[in-house]
Design an enzyme around this catalytic site. Structure first.
Site, PDB file in Angstrom:
ATOM      1  N   SER A  15     -25.129  14.305 -17.207  1.00 44.83           N
ATOM      2  CA  SER A  15     -25.525  13.459 -16.079  1.00 44.83           C
ATOM      3  C   SER A  15     -26.022  12.106 -16.578  1.00 44.83           C
ATOM      4  O   SER A  15     -26.393  11.966 -17.746  1.00 44.83           O
ATOM      5  CB  SER A  15     -26.665  14.208 -15.348  1.00 44.83           C
ATOM      6  OG  SER A  15     -27.231  13.417 -14.339  1.00 44.83           O
ATOM      7  N   ASP A  36     -26.307  20.053 -22.888  1.00 45.90           N
ATOM      8  CA  ASP A  36     -27.129  19.955 -21.676  1.00 45.90           C
ATOM      9  C   ASP A  36     -27.438  21.374 -21.213  1.00 45.90           C
ATOM     10  O   ASP A  36     -26.681  22.301 -21.462  1.00 45.90           O
ATOM     11  CB  ASP A  36     -26.366  19.199 -20.578  1.00 45.90           C
ATOM     12  CG  ASP A  36     -27.291  18.565 -19.543  1.00 45.90           C
ATOM     13  OD1 ASP A  36     -27.338  17.333 -19.455  1.00 45.90           O
ATOM     14  OD2 ASP A  36     -27.973  19.326 -18.809  1.00 45.90           O
ATOM     15  N   VAL A  59     -33.030  21.517 -25.086  1.00 41.37           N
ATOM     16  CA  VAL A  59     -33.483  20.698 -26.222  1.00 41.37           C
ATOM     17  C   VAL A  59     -34.789  21.198 -26.841  1.00 41.37           C
ATOM     18  O   VAL A  59     -35.148  20.783 -27.939  1.00 41.37           O
ATOM     19  CB  VAL A  59     -33.628  19.194 -25.855  1.00 41.37           C
ATOM     20  CG1 VAL A  59     -32.272  18.569 -25.610  1.00 41.37           C
ATOM     21  CG2 VAL A  59     -34.571  18.965 -24.697  1.00 41.37           C
ATOM     22  N   TYR A 163     -45.514  11.974 -17.837  1.00 39.54           N
ATOM     23  CA  TYR A 163     -44.257  11.302 -18.188  1.00 39.54           C
ATOM     24  C   TYR A 163     -44.525  10.158 -19.168  1.00 39.54           C
ATOM     25  O   TYR A 163     -43.864  10.033 -20.202  1.00 39.54           O
ATOM     26  CB  TYR A 163     -43.577  10.795 -16.908  1.00 39.54           C
ATOM     27  CG  TYR A 163     -42.206  10.213 -17.145  1.00 39.54           C
ATOM     28  CD1 TYR A 163     -41.124  11.028 -17.498  1.00 39.54           C
ATOM     29  CD2 TYR A 163     -41.977   8.847 -17.016  1.00 39.54           C
ATOM     30  CE1 TYR A 163     -39.860  10.494 -17.713  1.00 39.54           C
ATOM     31  CE2 TYR A 163     -40.715   8.308 -17.228  1.00 39.54           C
ATOM     32  CZ  TYR A 163     -39.663   9.135 -17.581  1.00 39.54           C
ATOM     33  OH  TYR A 163     -38.416   8.600 -17.799  1.00 39.54           O
TER      34      TYR A 163
HETATM   35  N1  LIG Z   1     -32.852   6.753 -14.852  1.00 39.37           N
HETATM   36  C1  LIG Z   1     -33.876   5.984 -15.170  1.00 39.37           C
HETATM   37  O1  LIG Z   1     -34.236   5.061 -14.421  1.00 39.37           O
HETATM   38  C2  LIG Z   1     -34.627   6.192 -16.460  1.00 39.37           C
HETATM   39  C3  LIG Z   1     -35.603   5.263 -16.805  1.00 39.37           C
HETATM   40  C4  LIG Z   1     -36.300   5.429 -17.989  1.00 39.37           C
HETATM   41  C5  LIG Z   1     -36.024   6.504 -18.811  1.00 39.37           C
HETATM   42  N2  LIG Z   1     -35.092   7.408 -18.454  1.00 39.37           N
HETATM   43  C6  LIG Z   1     -34.856   8.533 -19.360  1.00 39.37           C
HETATM   44  O2  LIG Z   1     -33.481   8.596 -19.656  1.00 39.37           O
HETATM   45  C7  LIG Z   1     -33.125   9.946 -19.950  1.00 39.37           C
HETATM   46  C8  LIG Z   1     -31.895  10.309 -19.138  1.00 39.37           C
HETATM   47  O3  LIG Z   1     -32.243  10.227 -17.774  1.00 39.37           O
HETATM   48  P1  LIG Z   1     -31.166  10.137 -16.596  1.00 39.37           P
HETATM   49  O4  LIG Z   1     -31.666   9.112 -15.667  1.00 39.37           O
HETATM   50  O5  LIG Z   1     -29.807  10.073 -17.169  1.00 39.37           O
HETATM   51  O6  LIG Z   1     -31.468  11.548 -15.903  1.00 39.37           O
HETATM   52  P2  LIG Z   1     -30.501  12.673 -15.350  1.00 39.37           P
HETATM   53  O7  LIG Z   1     -31.402  13.613 -14.619  1.00 39.37           O
HETATM   54  O8  LIG Z   1     -29.344  12.078 -14.645  1.00 39.37           O
HETATM   55  O9  LIG Z   1     -29.982  13.374 -16.683  1.00 39.37           O
HETATM   56  C9  LIG Z   1     -30.840  14.109 -17.518  1.00 39.37           C
HETATM   57  C10 LIG Z   1     -30.074  15.288 -18.071  1.00 39.37           C
HETATM   58  O10 LIG Z   1     -30.943  15.991 -18.971  1.00 39.37           O
HETATM   59  C11 LIG Z   1     -30.716  17.378 -18.793  1.00 39.37           C
HETATM   60  N3  LIG Z   1     -31.881  18.126 -19.232  1.00 39.37           N
HETATM   61  C12 LIG Z   1     -33.109  18.177 -18.665  1.00 39.37           C
HETATM   62  N4  LIG Z   1     -33.904  19.014 -19.356  1.00 39.37           N
HETATM   63  C13 LIG Z   1     -33.167  19.495 -20.389  1.00 39.37           C
HETATM   64  C14 LIG Z   1     -33.443  20.375 -21.450  1.00 39.37           C
HETATM   65  N5  LIG Z   1     -34.634  20.965 -21.592  1.00 39.37           N
HETATM   66  N6  LIG Z   1     -32.455  20.627 -22.335  1.00 39.37           N
HETATM   67  C15 LIG Z   1     -31.224  20.058 -22.193  1.00 39.37           C
HETATM   68  N7  LIG Z   1     -30.906  19.218 -21.214  1.00 39.37           N
HETATM   69  C16 LIG Z   1     -31.876  18.938 -20.320  1.00 39.37           C
HETATM   70  C17 LIG Z   1     -30.452  17.539 -17.303  1.00 39.37           C
HETATM   71  O11 LIG Z   1     -29.763  18.752 -17.038  1.00 39.37           O
HETATM   72  C18 LIG Z   1     -29.633  16.300 -16.993  1.00 39.37           C
HETATM   73  O12 LIG Z   1     -28.247  16.540 -17.092  1.00 39.37           O
HETATM   74  C19 LIG Z   1     -34.360  10.799 -19.651  1.00 39.37           C
HETATM   75  O13 LIG Z   1     -35.037  11.050 -20.857  1.00 39.37           O
HETATM   76  C20 LIG Z   1     -35.188   9.890 -18.779  1.00 39.37           C
HETATM   77  O14 LIG Z   1     -36.574  10.167 -18.877  1.00 39.37           O
HETATM   78  C21 LIG Z   1     -34.373   7.281 -17.295  1.00 39.37           C
END
Ligand SMILES: NC(=O)c1ccc[n+]([C@@H]2O[C@H](COP(=O)([O-])OP(=O)(O)OC[C@H]3O[C@@H](n4cnc5c(N)ncnc54)[C@H](O)[C@@H]3O)[C@@H](O)[C@H]2O)c1
Length: 255
Positions: A15, A36, A59, A163
């Protein structure tokens, strides 16, 4: 480090930012192992074709991530694991004391720290051990690790104690990890995204998303996942990027 013909492990690859990174690295001629928790990772790997494999895994689990690293080494056909883009993570919101005066749930706090911070350490330690065995390339380089922090590490909002602390931990590990792994020729970087259009952010009400977009100096919109992927690709290919956290946020500074 070239992307073409090298093999990368991408976590959170079903994702959002991880899925976009997998797509970009395959388009640039790389091979990818997508890891994932979600079974959607299998369909995404299938879409990406022969250069991609899926490994369902958590993870925070040593066994799961070792299996993902082993899958990447196998896919690399003798060249070893070249890089990791670690995107798996969760977002959580909870006040220390809620409106009714109840204290925050300690297990929820621990869960966020465990997935976002301990998970990052787990992925780094297992990936680095595999990369240290690679034959050195140009400049003696053996691999690159890219972690995902957040601007919440620096500009945490109300309700983001867990967070923000988890992401500040990711920021804090970048330099000591880069210093330590330099003897193996492995670089460590982190990207601190602002607000990106991914499923993680889709739960925010439209009005709040518009307010966030308006708060970005330029461009006045949320980030696109491929913009994260483009920075990850640049970090992989630019050997002078090491031990640093890059904000990718259109200049937003949260109040
Ligand atoms: N989207 C934003 O605005 C944003 C901003 C800052 C930081 N982030 C960080 O970017 C990263 C990706 O976020 P995203 O927006 O793509 O989120 P998302 O929810 O679209 O994707 C995150 C993915 O991580 C997987 N996941 C969650 N826990 C897991 C685990 N224990 N083991 C394996 N997989 C796991 C989920 O199944 C999901 O597919 C995250 O670390 C998030 O904190 C996102």
């Amino acid at each position: 480090m070239h992307v073409k013909d090298n093999t990368f492990l991408i976590t959170g690859a079903a994702s959002g930012l991880g899925a976009a990174t997998a797509e970009r690295l395959v388009a640039a001629g790389g091979r990818v192992v997508l890891c994932d928790l979600s079974d959607a990772v299998e369909a995404h790997a299938e879409r990406l074709g022969d250069a991609a494999r899926a490994v369902r895994g958590d993870v925070t689990s040593g066994d799961d991530i070792q299996a993902a690293v082993d899958a990447a080494v196998a896919l690399a056909d003798g060249r070893g694991l070249a890089g990791v883009v670690h995107c798996a993570g969760i977002v959580s919101v909870a006040k220390l004391v809620d409106r009714e005066g109840n204290p925050a749930d300690l297990d929820a706090y621990t869960r966020t720290i465990n997935i976002n911070l301990v998970g990052t350490f787990n992925v780094m330690r297992l990936a680095a051990a595999a990369m240290a065995k690679n034959a050195p390339g140009e400049d003696g380089e053996r691999g690159v690790i890219i972690n995902t922090a957040s601007i919440a590490a620096m500009d945490g909002q109300v309700g983001q104690c867990a967070y923000s602390a988890s992401k500040a931990g990711v920021v804090g590990m970048s330099l000591p990890a880069a210093r330590e792994l330099s003897r193996h020729g492995v670089r460590v970087m982190a990207i601190a995204p602002g607000v990106f259009e991914t499923p993680m952010m889709s739960e925010i009400p439209d009005e709040a998303a518009q307010a966030l977009a308006a708060a970005v100096p330029f461009p006045k919109r949320l980030g696109k996942p491929d913009e994260f992927a483009r920075l990850a690709e640049q970090i992989i290919t630019n050997p002078m990027l090491n031990g640093e956290v890059i904000r990718l946020d259109g200049g937003i500074r949260m109040q």
